[in-house]
Design an enzyme around this catalytic site. Structure first.
Site, PDB file in Angstrom:
ATOM      1  N   CYS A 159       5.911   0.795 -14.226  1.00 13.77           N
ATOM      2  CA  CYS A 159       5.077   0.316 -13.111  1.00 13.77           C
ATOM      3  C   CYS A 159       4.892  -1.166 -13.360  1.00 13.77           C
ATOM      4  O   CYS A 159       4.588  -1.567 -14.494  1.00 13.77           O
ATOM      5  CB  CYS A 159       3.725   1.040 -13.111  1.00 13.77           C
ATOM      6  SG  CYS A 159       2.475   0.271 -12.048  1.00 13.77           S
ATOM      7  N   HIS A 188       2.655  -3.222 -12.675  1.00 13.23           N
ATOM      8  CA  HIS A 188       1.328  -3.618 -13.166  1.00 13.23           C
ATOM      9  C   HIS A 188       1.259  -3.590 -14.698  1.00 13.23           C
ATOM     10  O   HIS A 188       0.551  -4.379 -15.306  1.00 13.23           O
ATOM     11  CB  HIS A 188       0.253  -2.657 -12.633  1.00 13.23           C
ATOM     12  CG  HIS A 188      -0.226  -2.957 -11.246  1.00 13.23           C
ATOM     13  ND1 HIS A 188       0.539  -2.735 -10.132  1.00 13.23           N
ATOM     14  CD2 HIS A 188      -1.410  -3.461 -10.796  1.00 13.23           C
ATOM     15  CE1 HIS A 188      -0.160  -3.077  -9.052  1.00 13.23           C
ATOM     16  NE2 HIS A 188      -1.337  -3.517  -9.425  1.00 13.23           N
ATOM     17  N   SER A 203       2.066  -3.291  -4.303  1.00 14.42           N
ATOM     18  CA  SER A 203       0.762  -2.819  -3.841  1.00 14.42           C
ATOM     19  C   SER A 203      -0.344  -3.789  -4.240  1.00 14.42           C
ATOM     20  O   SER A 203      -1.424  -3.764  -3.659  1.00 14.42           O
ATOM     21  CB  SER A 203       0.466  -1.451  -4.450  1.00 14.42           C
ATOM     22  OG  SER A 203       0.382  -1.571  -5.856  1.00 14.42           O
ATOM     23  N   TYR A 242      -1.027   2.536  -4.772  1.00 14.71           N
ATOM     24  CA  TYR A 242      -0.082   3.415  -4.083  1.00 14.71           C
ATOM     25  C   TYR A 242       0.171   4.707  -4.880  1.00 14.71           C
ATOM     26  O   TYR A 242       0.509   5.740  -4.311  1.00 14.71           O
ATOM     27  CB  TYR A 242       1.282   2.724  -3.949  1.00 14.71           C
ATOM     28  CG  TYR A 242       1.416   1.666  -2.878  1.00 14.71           C
ATOM     29  CD1 TYR A 242       0.368   1.332  -2.015  1.00 14.71           C
ATOM     30  CD2 TYR A 242       2.631   1.007  -2.715  1.00 14.71           C
ATOM     31  CE1 TYR A 242       0.537   0.356  -1.046  1.00 14.71           C
ATOM     32  CE2 TYR A 242       2.803   0.044  -1.741  1.00 14.71           C
ATOM     33  CZ  TYR A 242       1.763  -0.292  -0.907  1.00 14.71           C
ATOM     34  OH  TYR A 242       1.935  -1.247   0.049  1.00 14.71           O
ATOM     35  N   GLY A 243       0.090   4.583  -6.185  1.00 19.78           N
ATOM     36  CA  GLY A 243       0.650   5.593  -7.089  1.00 19.78           C
ATOM     37  C   GLY A 243       0.113   6.998  -6.946  1.00 19.78           C
ATOM     38  O   GLY A 243       0.780   7.967  -7.285  1.00 19.78           O
ATOM     39  N   CYS A 296       7.781  -3.034  -6.826  1.00 14.04           N
ATOM     40  CA  CYS A 296       6.885  -1.890  -7.026  1.00 14.04           C
ATOM     41  C   CYS A 296       7.751  -0.645  -7.221  1.00 14.04           C
ATOM     42  O   CYS A 296       8.553  -0.295  -6.336  1.00 14.04           O
ATOM     43  CB  CYS A 296       6.002  -1.739  -5.794  1.00 14.04           C
ATOM     44  SG  CYS A 296       4.949  -0.279  -5.814  1.00 14.04           S
ATOM     45  N   ASN A 297       7.617  -0.017  -8.369  1.00 10.93           N
ATOM     46  CA  ASN A 297       8.412   1.188  -8.640  1.00 10.93           C
ATOM     47  C   ASN A 297       8.068   2.308  -7.666  1.00 10.93           C
ATOM     48  O   ASN A 297       8.940   3.048  -7.213  1.00 10.93           O
ATOM     49  CB  ASN A 297       8.146   1.685 -10.069  1.00 10.93           C
ATOM     50  CG  ASN A 297       8.646   0.721 -11.120  1.00 10.93           C
ATOM     51  OD1 ASN A 297       9.746   0.857 -11.615  1.00 10.93           O
ATOM     52  ND2 ASN A 297       7.845  -0.284 -11.456  1.00 10.93           N
ATOM     53  N   THR A 298       6.776   2.433  -7.355  1.00 13.97           N
ATOM     54  CA  THR A 298       6.321   3.533  -6.498  1.00 13.97           C
ATOM     55  C   THR A 298       6.892   3.386  -5.088  1.00 13.97           C
ATOM     56  O   THR A 298       7.394   4.358  -4.506  1.00 13.97           O
ATOM     57  CB  THR A 298       4.776   3.545  -6.441  1.00 13.97           C
ATOM     58  OG1 THR A 298       4.265   3.438  -7.775  1.00 13.97           O
ATOM     59  CG2 THR A 298       4.264   4.815  -5.803  1.00 13.97           C
TER      60      THR A 298
END
Ligand code: DGL
Length: 264
Positions: free
Chosen positions: A194, A196, A17, A48-49, A80-82
């Site tokens: 995450c 980030h 994201s 996104y989260g 990206c985990n999400t």
């Protein structure tokens, strides 16, 4: 598009994201120095989260299409985990010919590392609520106790390089997860779920000095290496591959982050 053409010189696509996936790109470049990478930060639509699955699925589909159509990627890393939690199964179904690696919070490695058996997991609200994380969590039942903490705003603060907000949110969320320590009943391992959050490593470690932090760059890079090798698409040689940075947001902000964290 290049269709089914096998051409190891084609780039590997990496997508997040925003700037978080640069933490994965860093590990990918260390492990696969000769590969070319196209990194796409969907910053115009981040974070996104906190946006819900339908939104994340639609964005993921659009980004994968773009990377395939315009950049002929030979493999994709969803950094990206999400997005992995919401959409990796769909991407797999819709692009069965594309070698694909997703990221998920490192719960299993945390179980192996933790001595107290109490593990904190920081992730976006979307990841924490996902059935994918629930399934992973359930598969480890009885092996450890996990404190799953949704961290609203933290990815956004990191995206905007807002040091004061990063510190305040890290303090708030670690406080909610603790107490930390090496005694029974204390959390001794913290999973950064995450991508980030890897860029808040120093802030987090200063807040919880005796705790082991875990992120996912290295295992993701190893898995990407394995997949490329199995597909006969590893780029040979020692010459460093080209990195192309794309974004739906500010190009300047992405380049500044890549310079800051990856020396790109
Ligand atoms: N970096 C992303 C992750 O790994 C999500 C950040 C966001 O857009 O909320 O989950």
């Amino acid at each position: 598009m290049t269709g089914g053409q096998v051409d190891a010189a084609r780039p590997v696509g990496v997508f997040d994201s925003g700037v978080g996936g640069l933490s994965i790109l860093k590990a990918l470049r260390a492990q696969l120095p000769a590969e070319a990478f196209v990194y796409l930060a969907d910053a115009g639509f981040a974070p996104y989260g906190e946006r819900g699955d339908a939104f994340v699925i639609e964005r993921t589909r659009a980004v994968v299409r773009k990377l395939r159509d315009e950049h002929a990627i030979k493999a994709l890393v969803i950094a990206c985990n999400t997005a992995t939690a919401a959409a990796v199964h769909l991407v797999r179904t819709e692009h069965p010919d594309l070698p694909l690696v997703g990221v998920e919070p490192a719960l299993k490695p945390a179980v192996a590392l933790s001595k107290t058996g109490r593990i904190g997991v920081m992730a976006t609200r979307g990841t924490v609520a996902s059935s994918k994380l629930r399934a992973l969590h359930d598969s480890l039942k009885g092996q450890a106790e996990f404190i799953l903490q949704p961290c609203d705003g933290l990815a956004d603060a990191i995206q905007n390089h807002d040091a004061a907000r990063i510190r305040a949110l890290c303090a708030q969320y670690t406080q909610a997860i603790g107490p930390f320590g090496k005694q029974a009943g204390q959390v001794d391992t913290l999973v950064l779920g995450c991508t980030h959050y890897a860029f808040a490593w120093d802030t987090l470690q200063a807040l919880v000095p005796d705790v082991s932090l875990i992120e996912t760059g290295e295992p993701v890079a190893r898995q990407t290496h394995r997949l490329l090798q199995a597909a006969g698409q590893l780029q040979p040689g020692e010459v460093p591959g080209r990195v192309t940075l794309l974004t739906t947001g500010s190009q300047e902000a992405l380049e500044a982050a890549a310079q800051r964290w990856l020396n790109l």
